[in-house]
Every structure is written in structure tokens, then in C-alpha cells.
Design a protein around this motif. Structure first.
Motif, mmCIF file in Angstrom:
data_model
loop_
_atom_site.group_PDB
_atom_site.id
_atom_site.type_symbol
_atom_site.label_atom_id
_atom_site.label_comp_id
_atom_site.label_asym_id
_atom_site.label_seq_id
_atom_site.Cartn_x
_atom_site.Cartn_y
_atom_site.Cartn_z
ATOM 1 N N ASP B 263 0.823 -1.216 0.000
ATOM 2 C CA ASP B 263 0.000 0.000 0.000
ATOM 3 C C ASP B 263 0.850 1.257 0.000
ATOM 4 O O ASP B 263 0.559 2.216 -0.709
ATOM 5 C CB ASP B 263 -0.916 0.015 1.228
ATOM 6 N N TYR B 264 1.908 1.272 0.802
ATOM 7 C CA TYR B 264 2.709 2.495 0.871
ATOM 8 C C TYR B 264 3.607 2.668 -0.346
ATOM 9 O O TYR B 264 3.900 3.789 -0.752
ATOM 10 C CB TYR B 264 3.458 2.589 2.207
ATOM 11 N N PHE B 266 2.806 1.635 -3.479
ATOM 12 C CA PHE B 266 2.060 1.913 -4.706
ATOM 13 C C PHE B 266 0.884 2.863 -4.528
ATOM 14 O O PHE B 266 0.710 3.762 -5.342
ATOM 15 C CB PHE B 266 1.613 0.601 -5.337
ATOM 16 N N PHE B 267 0.078 2.692 -3.478
ATOM 17 C CA PHE B 267 -1.050 3.606 -3.311
ATOM 18 C C PHE B 267 -0.579 4.952 -2.791
ATOM 19 O O PHE B 267 -1.001 5.992 -3.266
ATOM 20 C CB PHE B 267 -2.083 3.033 -2.347
ATOM 21 N N ALA B 268 0.307 4.903 -1.791
ATOM 22 C CA ALA B 268 0.721 6.151 -1.172
ATOM 23 C C ALA B 268 1.891 6.778 -1.915
ATOM 24 O O ALA B 268 2.309 7.872 -1.592
ATOM 25 C CB ALA B 268 1.102 5.906 0.278
ATOM 26 N N GLN B 269 2.404 6.083 -2.917
ATOM 27 C CA GLN B 269 3.536 6.595 -3.698
ATOM 28 C C GLN B 269 4.688 7.012 -2.788
ATOM 29 O O GLN B 269 5.273 8.069 -2.965
ATOM 30 C CB GLN B 269 3.107 7.767 -4.574
#
Lengths: 412, 301
Positions: B263-264, B266-269
Motif C-alpha cells: 500500500d505504501y 504503490f497507493f501512497a507513492q
């Protein structure tokens, strides 16, 4: 079967090759619009682009933006860029632009007088980095809507509320009638979004901007924002028993009268339309929760990766112009349920709720949304906090606000 | 003298070139291991000390990413969940797997059929398992609804919607999926025990359960170690099951470290934060593996 298909595709390909004009160029466009209404909307864009003699090669990526964006980004950074790609305008593609991977559209924008036609003015700012324009906004989606089921309130024997406060007051009656007062799906972005809407509605525009634009951590931990957390606590209690994950399942609870209402963006309207519900009769929409009518100008935009192929680069220019064409704007946005980015188009076919939105836009009562103000990193931290807050009743309001203030002071 | 030098000179190249074709053939694998695994690991650790966001960049910020990581409630919840899930799934899959294997080993009828039934869930991916158990544990459609429709109106069983027990809901699905496989491994181990051992134990009048516990189990050590490694590897990398079953919810109650990393990144860049978390995962695996490997291989030397 497979052979027949291949033959058919080949034949179609050759036919197109002969029939199309000499300058026809294939341009792959990636996006995450895959639900029924979204696919219909994107088909309008493809039709308009094909009409220019080029060919739209559809690169839909299923699984919503969270899944699609990593794929798009890794294609661009990995040296296999598409012709054009959707992002939410704002800061999602910021680093790609800074790394010089995206195409500067300033010349096309000057030629097309985008600064004059795009409305509201702030919209183009979120496509602008260091004075250069890097994206074409195609629509405006606003988060600040409360969707209420008229049936549910009739069943509970209370009037359909006109403000958030009235709604909170009506919650016990709804509960007594076996109705979940507020539907909040389990996906993290839904609870984070609901809080942002509450912050704007209960706290007001100034407070919203002070927290998310100025990133004032002390203010975010202060008494004014404590009011907002109190409202969020009400929302949390009202949402107990929602037991669904996806936003459209939550919307469906409102459509079927199992839930009193939902805080959700204007894309929820598409679900009401598909279910054959009429705005004002079957459901009520309250922009800004009936407290603060300012609408945010989040939405979708197309970005164009820097390409070496001159033909494709030419086709990118054509696509950029097509996307902002008044006719395309109307056709696309009517299907999408969003508002057009141009003020000079005719949207007679819009329904009541869309008209309310258009009025607010015309008054210019708009603010930038969190996609534009915060980095994805901060957004994710916020999502983690609020999905925990909504799911865990023993996380106290004070503790949550303290953590929120922490996120805001370290935000970028 | 001359003879000796000649032969040693002739022997030295022969050692290097012994099985030369086999060594050539393993070069790609060695390179893959060094470049992809070791290289990738070092690269990740290095960049975990930077403030890389969407794209990696060498802008060192010291231990900032780690400080933030250990101050993040979601990471702490993830670690706690992994510990609960890990310890319980290790114990339960070994115990249940062994008991099932021992029962199947009683020369019963339809053993093949039963073995197939028990092993069948293992043929399903974690994603399918997660979705199936999401439905089974859904209070409106699954077990709770069925029991309530039988007349027990107050029956409540909704682990996936209760923050404090959700991880056990995930555990149930994981055990359902994995114990059949453990059972098969154990059964193979039991079949490897010499019949004569059983006969000797029977002659000495040792009850069956004691024979299993004190004679057969110690003899199955190699199988047990293999099983342990397979289960442990599955625990640390658990990701898809959680994503399919709960997506980490309700709230962040069933988050796991691997999901935090993804998540961090890819989603949170925020690559730096994701790398820091994955480095911590590597470190925790190393803390478990290194002493074990030392004991296991050090003793043999």
C-alpha cells in the motif's frame, strides 16, 4: 472459433487500413472507467477521437484508480508509455512531471485559449506545474453530497432533513424503524472522504483550507476542528451496521431504503439513475450537507507521456483538443454524471441534482479538493486513520484528533 | 620429487574444471540469485534510508522512515496481527495436520477419498479461499444467517465485522486451506516409519498415543522441519488472503505487514516508507532464521 475471430480481426484491420486516411494514428489511452455508466461515457470520448481520423485504442484497467495507477505509473517509468492516460488532476502525476516524463501542453493550451474556457479558473491550476500545463481536465466531480432516501424517512415518520444537524437529530427515529441511519462502506477512502466532507460542511471553507492547504497542525488539533470530530463521531455511531464494502453497495442501501443516507460524491447519482429513481421524489440530494454549499473541483484529467514517435505526438495534440471540445464535453459528462469543465456548454438534459451543482459552479463557490492539496502519502495516512476511526468505537475522539493533527503537521 | 610436482600441478586445474559443464550450467542461476535476490535486497535496504516517493532517488534522510514506521498505528497493528496469526496458524496447522494424518493412518477404508477431500482446499488459491470465507462469515448470508434461520435467533458469529476478533476469521480460512497439505506431508512421514518400530512398541506394551508422541514424532524430524519451513514462509508473506477476505478491515484491524509494504509503495507513492517496512520484514525473518540455521547446521559441523 479462435481462428475465425483472428481472421475477422485481421480483415477488420486491413479494411480499416485501406479505408482510413493516410495520417490515421493509433493512440492507446489508459483509464480506470469500467463500470456501466463509466464505460458508456468513455465510449463518447473514443467516438469523438475516432471521428478526427485517428484511432482510440482503449486501455481500460479494471479495479478502480488504486489498482490502475500503479500499472500506469510503472508503464511510464518503465519506458513503455501509452499515448495518454487518466489521472485525477492534482498531485497524482506530480513526480512523473518533475522527472520530465510527461508532455508539456502549454502551446496547445495557449492555442485553444484554455485559460478562458475552462471553468472554474482554479481547475487548470491543478494541471499546472511551474507555470506549464501538463493535463487536460475533462470533468468535475464533487464529493460534498448527502444522498437521502425519502422512503426511509417516511417509514421512520420524520421529515427529510435539510441539514446535517437535522439529520443527526433524526437518526434515533431511523434506528427505531430498523434502518441504518448513515451508510458508510468499508473501503478506506470512503470514511476518509466522509470526514473531509464533514470538515468542509461543519468546519467551514476557511477551516478546511487552513488544515489541508496551509497544513496547520496546531489548528487541526484545536477546538474548532474538535467540533468536526464530534460530528464524525455522530457519523460513526450512525453508520453502525453498514456491513458492506463497496461504495455502490452502500448507495444501494440508500436506494432500497435500508439506509437513511450516504455521504458520497456525485458519481453516486449514476446509481440512482440506473435504478430508475427520480431526484426530489425518491431521493434528496444536499450539496455540502446543507451547511456549506461550496463544491470542490476534483475530477479526472488526461495526461500525455512524452513520446518519441512524431505521428503519435501529433495525435496527442488532436486528442487534447478533442477532449475539451464543447460537444465531447456534453456527451461525456451527461453519461458520466459529472459536471463539464467548460462554462459555455448547454446542459439542458441535466437532472435536478446536477443543476444544483451547476448553479454553485456558476456562482464560483468552489474550493480545491484533497487530491489537489495533499500528496498521496498523506491521503493514505488519512485513510488509515479514518477507516480505523469508523470501524473501532473505542478509538476516542481526542486520540483520533491528536493523530490527525500529527498527520497534518507532517503533511506535504 | 618431479613426479609429485607434476601431479599436483595437473590436479589443481582439474578441481576447478571438475564437472565443468555443470558449473557453466549453474552460472545463470547463481547470477540470478546474486543480482536479483541479493542485489535487490541490498538496493531496497539502501533506498529505505532515503526519502524516495514515487520514483527512487538517493536523498538520504537517515532513520526517518523507520522512526515514522514504528510510530504508525497501522504498522503496529500489522505486527501484532502477524504475531497472532503466525503463532496460532503454526500450532494449529501442525496439530490438526498431524492428528488428521494419524487418524488416516489407522488403515481405514476410503482413505484415498478422505485424503482427496482434505487436500482439496489446497488446490484453491488464497484469493478464492478468501472470497469463499468472506461469504461464509458474512452475517447476512453465511453461517450466522443459517443458524438463525434454524431458530436460534440470538446467535451471533460475525468475526469479519468485529475489529477485535477479525484476525481469527482470517486464521480459520488459512487453516481450512492449509491443513490438508500439512496432513499429506505428515502422512508421508508416518508412512516412512518402519513397521517394526510399531511392532516393538506393541511388544513393550506402550500405548499408541505414547508411541506417536515419544517415538514416531521424534523420528519424523526431517518432515517436521520441512513442514515448519513451508508454513513459516506462508505466514510471513500472507497478503492475498487478507486482501480477498477483509481488505485489511474493519478499519485497519486485519492489516498485515506485506500489505503495508504494498500500500505504501504503490497507493501512497512513498517508496522509502515501503522499503523501510520491507526491510523490517526481512530483519524479523532473519531474527528467526539465523539462530535456527546456526543451531541446525552449526551442530552438524
Amino acid at each position: 472459433m479462435r481462428r475465425i475471430l483472428t481472421a475477422a480481426v485481421l480483415a477488420a484491420g486491413t479494411a480499416l487500413g485501406f479505408a482510413g486516411p493516410a495520417f490515421a494514428t493509433d493512440l492507446e489511452v489508459t483509464h480506470w472507467w469500467t463500470s456501466g455508466g463509466e464505460a458508456a461515457a468513455v465510449a463518447e470520448l473514443a467516438k469523438a477521437f475516432d471521428a478526427t481520423g485517428n484511432k482510440w485504442v482503449d486501455g481500460a484497467i479494471a479495479g478502480s484508480g488504486g489498482t490502475a495507477r500503479p500499472i500506469m505509473i510503472s508503464r511510464i517509468t518503465g519506458g513503455d508509455p501509452m499515448g495518454a492516460t487518466q489521472f485525477n488532476h492534482g498531485r497524482q502525476a506530480e513526480e512523473l512531471v518533475q522527472a520530465g516524463l510527461m508532455r508539456d501542453l502549454t502551446d496547445i493550451a495557449t492555442k485553444g485559449k484554455w485559460t478562458d474556457v475552462v471553468r472554474p479558473k482554479g481547475l487548470l491550476d491543478s494541471c499546472t506545474i511551474d507555470g506549464k500545463i501538463y493535463c487536460v481536465p475533462v470533468n468535475i466531480h464533487s464529493w460534498q453530497w448527502l444522498w437521502l432516501s425519502n422512503d426511509a424517512f417516511a417509514k421512520a415518520g420524520v421529515a427529510v432533513p435539510k441539514t446535517w444537524d437535522e439529520y443527526v437529530a433524526a437518526a434515533p427515529a431511523l434506528e427505531k424503524a430498523g434502518i441504518v441511519p448513515l451508510a458508510v462502506g468499508g473501503q478506506p477512502w470512503q470514511s476518509a472522504g466522509a470526514f473531509d466532507v464533514l470538515l468542509l460542511a461543519v468546519g467551514g471553507t476557511d477551516a478546511f483550507l487552513k488544515v489541508y492547504k496551509d497544513k496547520d497542525g496546531a489548528f487541526a488539533g484545536g477546538s474548532e476542528i474538535a467540533k468536526v470530530f464530534k460530528a464524525a463521531d455522530d457519523a460513526r455511531k450512525m453508520s453502525k451496521g453498514t456491513n458492506v464494502q463497496d461504495w455502490n453497495q452502500a448507495t444501494n442501501m440508500v436506494i432500497t431504503g435500508k439506509a437513511g443516507g450516504q455521504i458520497m460524491g456525485d458519481w453516486a447519482q449514476g446509481e440512482f439513475q440506473v435504478a430508475g429513481k427520480v431526484a426530489g421524489k425518491d431521493y434528496t440530494c444536499l450539496p455540502g450537507l446543507g451547511m456549506n454549499s461550496a463544491l470542490a473541483t476534483a475530477g479526472d484529467a488526461f495526461y500525455f507521456p512524452l513520446l518519441k514517435d512524431a505521428d503519435k505526438a501529433k495525435a496527442q495534440e488532436v486528442l487534447a483538443e478533442t477532449l475539451l471540445d464543447p460537444k465531447t464535453q456534453v456527451a461525456f459528462n451527461l453519461k458520466k454524471g459529472s459536471l463539464p469543465v467548460r462554462g459555455d456548454v448547454d446542459l439542458a438534459a441535466a437532472n435536478d441534482c446536477m443543476k444544483k451543482g451547476l448553479d454553485i459552479l456558476a456562482k464560483g463557490d468552489v474550493i480545491p479538493w484533497t487530491d489537489q492539496l495533499l500528496s498521496q502519502d498523506t491521503q493514505k495516512q488519512k485513510e488509515d486513520l479514518f477507516s480505523e476511526f469508523f470501524a473501532k468505537p473505542d478509538l476516542t475522539v481526542d486520540e483520533a484528533q491528536k493523530r490527525f493533527a500529527g498527520i497534518i503537521s507532517s503533511a506535504d | 620429487m618431479r613426479h609429485f610436482t607434476m601431479s599436483s600441478a595437473a590436479r589443481r586445474p582439474s578441481r576447478l574444471f571438475r564437472n565443468f559443464s555443470a558449473k557453466i550450467a549453474s552460472v545463470p542461476m547463481i547470477l540470478t540469485a546474486l543480482v536479483v535476490f541479493v542485489g535487490g535486497t541490498l538496493w531496497t535496504v539502501l533506498y529505505s534510508f532515503t526519502n524516495s516517493r514515487l520514483l527512487p532517488r538517493l536523498n538520504f534522510v537517515g532513520l526517518d522512515q523507520y522512526e515514522r514506521l514504528w510510530a504508525t498505528p497501522r504498522w503496529l497493528v500489522s505486527i501484532e496481527n502477524l504475531a497472532i496469526y503466525g503463532i496460532l496458524s503454526l500450532i494449529f496447522s501442525l496439530v490438526i495436520g498431524f492428528v488428521l494424518a494419524a487418524l488416516l493412518d489407522q488403515k481405514i477404508r476410503f482413505e484415498d477419498t478422505l485424503r482427496t477431500i482434505f487436500l482439496y482446499p489446497f488446490a484453491l488459491s488464497f484469493v478464492v479461499t478468501g472470497v469463499v470465507w468472506q461469504w461464509l462469515l458474512n452475517p447476512d448470508f453465511g453461517v450466522q444467517a443459517v443458524v438463525r434461520s434454524l431458530g436460534w435467533e440470538s446467535f451471533a458469529f460475525d468475526p469479519l465485522y468485529n475489529s477485535s476478533i477479525v484476525i481469527y476469521g482470517v486464521l480459520i480460512a488459512a487453516l481450512w486451506q492449509g491443513t490438508g497439505f500439512v496432513m499429506c506431508l505428515m502422512l508421508a512421514g508416518l508412512r516412512g516409519i518402519d513397521e517394526d518400530i510399531w511392532k516393538a512398541a506393541r511388544v513393550d506394551g506402550i500405548p499408541a498415543w505414547r508411541t506417536y508422541l515419544f517415538i514416531v514424532l521424534p523420528m519424523m524430524r526431517p518432515v517436521l522441519v520441512t513442514t515448519l519451513v513451508i508454513i513459516a514462509a506462508g505466514i510471513v508473506k500472507v497478503y492475498d488472503l487478507v486482501v480477498a477476505q477483509t481488505s485489511g478491515g474493519p478499519g485497519i484491524a486485519s492489516e498485515v505487514p506485506a500489505k503495508y509494504v504494498y500500500d505504501y509503495m504503490f497507493f501512497a507513492q512513498n517508496l522509502g516508507q515501503g522499503f523501510a517496512a520491507s526491510t523490517m520484514m526481512l530483519l524479523s525473518v532473519a531474527i528467526v532464521i539465523v539462530p535456527w540455521a546456526y543451531l541446525e547446521f552449526g551442530r552438524r559441523r
